[in-house]
Design a protein around this motif. Structure first.
Motif, mmCIF file in Angstrom:
data_model
loop_
_atom_site.group_PDB
_atom_site.id
_atom_site.type_symbol
_atom_site.label_atom_id
_atom_site.label_comp_id
_atom_site.label_asym_id
_atom_site.label_seq_id
_atom_site.Cartn_x
_atom_site.Cartn_y
_atom_site.Cartn_z
ATOM 1 N N PHE A 68 0.836 -1.200 0.000
ATOM 2 C CA PHE A 68 0.000 0.000 0.000
ATOM 3 C C PHE A 68 0.875 1.255 0.000
ATOM 4 N N LEU A 69 1.902 1.294 0.853
ATOM 5 C CA LEU A 69 2.800 2.446 0.887
ATOM 6 C C LEU A 69 3.517 2.637 -0.445
ATOM 7 N N VAL A 70 3.979 1.541 -1.009
ATOM 8 C CA VAL A 70 4.662 1.603 -2.302
ATOM 9 C C VAL A 70 3.717 2.154 -3.358
ATOM 10 N N LEU A 72 1.087 4.074 -2.942
ATOM 11 C CA LEU A 72 0.887 5.505 -2.687
ATOM 12 C C LEU A 72 2.047 6.328 -3.243
ATOM 13 N N CYS A 73 3.261 5.897 -2.935
ATOM 14 C CA CYS A 73 4.439 6.644 -3.378
ATOM 15 C C CYS A 73 4.582 6.638 -4.893
ATOM 16 N N ARG A 74 4.395 5.486 -5.498
ATOM 17 C CA ARG A 74 4.577 5.386 -6.957
ATOM 18 C C ARG A 74 3.494 6.150 -7.719
ATOM 19 N N ILE A 75 2.247 6.039 -7.291
ATOM 20 C CA ILE A 75 1.184 6.781 -7.968
ATOM 21 C C ILE A 75 1.418 8.277 -7.797
ATOM 22 N N GLY A 76 1.826 8.676 -6.614
ATOM 23 C CA GLY A 76 2.138 10.088 -6.393
ATOM 24 C C GLY A 76 3.209 10.572 -7.350
ATOM 25 N N VAL A 95 12.291 -0.271 4.583
ATOM 26 C CA VAL A 95 11.665 -0.797 3.361
ATOM 27 C C VAL A 95 11.618 0.284 2.287
ATOM 28 N N LEU A 96 11.268 1.503 2.648
ATOM 29 C CA LEU A 96 11.241 2.589 1.664
ATOM 30 C C LEU A 96 12.628 2.791 1.059
#
Length: 107
Positions: A68-70, A72-76, A95-96
């Motif tokens: 989910f975090l990935v 969010l970051c990639r779509i952003g 992880v980030l």
């Protein structure tokens, strides 16, 4: 608008502020929160504002939470929106970094 989880162990909520969308995450972030994660993701990017992901109260995160975090970051990044991960616990920060998503500024 606030979207929240009905679970006691963790949750994901979208908080709409005038200048940004805040994705608030707390407790145990796992696959059981996939509906909340999907709703927060859709709502955040519908607004076309910077996204702040507050992970300061996350106590556990599994692979679904990391995905989910990935996402969010990639779509952003794809949409040209700033995504900031606020106060990531060490496991999230590691992880980030491993996934080369440090461009999602951490604060």
């Amino acid at each position: 608008m606030t979207l929240t989880s009905g679970t006691q162990t963790g949750g994901i909520a979208l908080l709409e502020r005038p200048d940004c969308s805040v994705v608030d995450m707390w407790g145990e972030i796992d696959i059981t929160l996939r509906n909340e994660a999907g709703a927060a993701l859709a709502g955040a990017f519908e607004r076309d504002l910077p996204v702040v992901v507050d992970t300061s109260r996350v106590t556990f995160i599994d692979s679904a939470g990391i995905a989910f975090l990935v996402q969010l970051c990639r779509i952003g990044q794809e949409e040209g929106l700033e995504v900031t991960v606020r106060c990531p616990p060490p496991a999230v920060e590691d992880v980030l970094r491993m996934l080369d998503l440090e461009g999602a500024a951490t604060a």
